[in-house]
Design an enzyme around this catalytic site. Structure first.
Site, PDB file in Angstrom:
ATOM      1  NE  ARG A 150      -4.323  -1.202  -0.026  1.00 21.00           N
ATOM      2  CZ  ARG A 150      -4.443  -2.261  -0.818  1.00 21.00           C
ATOM      3  NH1 ARG A 150      -3.422  -2.626  -1.571  1.00 21.00           N
ATOM      4  NH2 ARG A 150      -5.567  -2.946  -0.866  1.00 21.00           N
ATOM      5  CG  ASP A 198       1.455  -2.812  -8.478  1.00 17.37           C
ATOM      6  OD1 ASP A 198       1.362  -2.399  -9.651  1.00 17.37           O
ATOM      7  OD2 ASP A 198       0.588  -3.519  -7.933  1.00 17.37           O
ATOM      8  CD  GLU A 213      -2.741   3.223  -5.460  1.00 16.34           C
ATOM      9  OE1 GLU A 213      -1.531   2.958  -5.381  1.00 16.34           O
ATOM     10  OE2 GLU A 213      -3.640   2.355  -5.401  1.00 16.34           O
ATOM     11  CG  HIS A 233      -3.098  -1.054  -6.606  1.00 11.88           C
ATOM     12  ND1 HIS A 233      -3.175  -0.273  -5.486  1.00 11.88           N
ATOM     13  CD2 HIS A 233      -3.269  -2.326  -6.175  1.00 11.88           C
ATOM     14  CE1 HIS A 233      -3.380  -1.037  -4.434  1.00 11.88           C
ATOM     15  NE2 HIS A 233      -3.436  -2.283  -4.821  1.00 11.88           N
TER      16      HIS A 233
END
Ligand code: NAD
Length: 334
Positions: free
Chosen positions: A239, A263, A268, A300
């Protein structure tokens, strides 16, 4: 004649439809698709339905729970592991059971974490660039380290962390780990350290796999990056909020970190997973992450495999049907 159950699938993507159709046939349930998200307006589409599954990513309009109750629907089945967009108490007051899909393919995320670590360590992203420039020389900037000789730290040794550890172990790496609650089985393939600092101290690759909590907000800050081994590679498929991105960029600038595969990124939600091709990116940190050669930024997407999508679709529909038939489900979270 027995009435066929009807479940509406909100927020449906094209890649989910085949698995949903197969599930509908197998379970003899009518599944209807809606690309809308579930709001006070769209909830009216559920008149005459028995259940609902959705894929909400923004905070939920709280009036929806009571309206669902009035429409005779007893649940919302979220097709993801996260369920922080729901007010669980409010839902319970309106007799709405919220469920999630807690584990849909830990392998998918673990494989991606390893893949992006290998890309950085073996410099495949830089080699690709050279090939595009027609520069085919063997030269120092693209000479890499041997993966087998590296030490890997896994922070958070739950489902995903353990698989990541096992894959690195199979490469022949030394694997160390840290978790608030060490796991007996994980001791077969990693050596637990007593603190995050101890775990990262000698690690060439640090891969994080814990949930975001109030306690670990910006856990990876300037001090912790300072404790990393010189030239380490940092991988975050967990996260964004666990990492202080400014501190990460400073650690890359100073040369302390060799590279980072992210990622997930703390800000985001404005951009991931949306089509921003005609949109100006205004977040300067995001622009920097996208442009740097030593950062691999991805939207993500670590989970996104055929198996994971199928498990998410089936997990959501199974939970909805279970509540319709039995009044509860194994994956309820409230
Ligand atoms: P899990 O619950 O099985 O394991 C999490 C582990 O982290 C647990 O062992 C827990 O004790 C540990 N932990 C919690 N707080 C910690 C802390 N402060 N320090 C050290 N350890 C801590 O979860 P999982 O299924 O393995 O998922 C791990 C994370 O992966 C999820 O929380 C989620 O954030 C992330 N995830 C990412 C994607 C993606 O596509 N990028 C998809 C799914 C999950």
């Amino acid at each position: 004649m027995i009435k066929m159950m009807k479940i509406m699938m909100f927020g449906v993507r094209d890649d989910e439809r085949a698995a949903a159709k197969e599930w509908a046939e197998k379970n003899n349930v009518e599944v209807t698709f809606s690309t809308d998200i579930l709001t006070l307006d769209t909830v009216e589409q559920l008149k005459g339905y028995d259940g609902v599954t959705t894929q909400q990513s923004i905070k939920f309009d709280e009036g929806v729970y009571e309206r669902l109750n009035e429409l005779g629907i007893k649940q919302i089945a979220q097709r993801s592991a996260g369920f922080d967009m729901y007010n669980l108490e409010q839902a319970r007051k309106s007799n709405i059971i919220i469920s999630n899909v807690p584990s849909y393919s830990p392998n998918s995320i673990a494989e991606y974490a390893v893949t992006s670590a290998l890309q950085l360590v073996r410099k495949t992203h830089l080699i690709d660039q050279k090939v595009k420039e027609q520069d085919f020389r063997w030269q120092k900037p693209i000479m890499s380290r041997e993966v087998k000789s590296l030490e890997v730290a896994i922070i958070g040794t739950g489902r995903i962390g353990q698989i990541t550890a096992r894959i690195f172990k199979a490469f022949g790496c030394k694997v160390v780990g840290y978790d608030l609650y060490p796991n007996e089985q994980a001791k077969e393939y990693l050596e637990y350290k007593d603190s995050v600092e101890d775990a990262v101290k000698h690690a060439d690759i640090v891969s994080i796999h814990m949930p975001a909590t109030d306690d670990n907000y910006h856990l990876f800050n300037e001090d912790l990056f300072g404790a990393f081994k010189q030239d380490a590679v940092f991988v975050n498929t967990a996260r964004g909020s666990i990492v202080d991105t400014k501190a990460l960029l400073r650690a890359l600038d100073s040369g302390k970190l060799f590279g980072a595969a992210l990622d997930t990124y703390e800000n985001e939600s404005i951009y991931f997973p949306k089509d921003c091709r005609d949109k100006e990116i205004t977040d300067p940190m995001m622009i920097e992450l996208m442009e740097r050669d030593d950062v691999i930024l991805t939207p993500h997407i670590a989970f996104y495999t055929d198996i994971a999508v199928q498990n998410l679709v089936e997990g959501g529909l199974d939970a909805a049907l279970s509540v319709i038939k039995t009044g509860t489900c194994e994956t309820r979270v409230n």
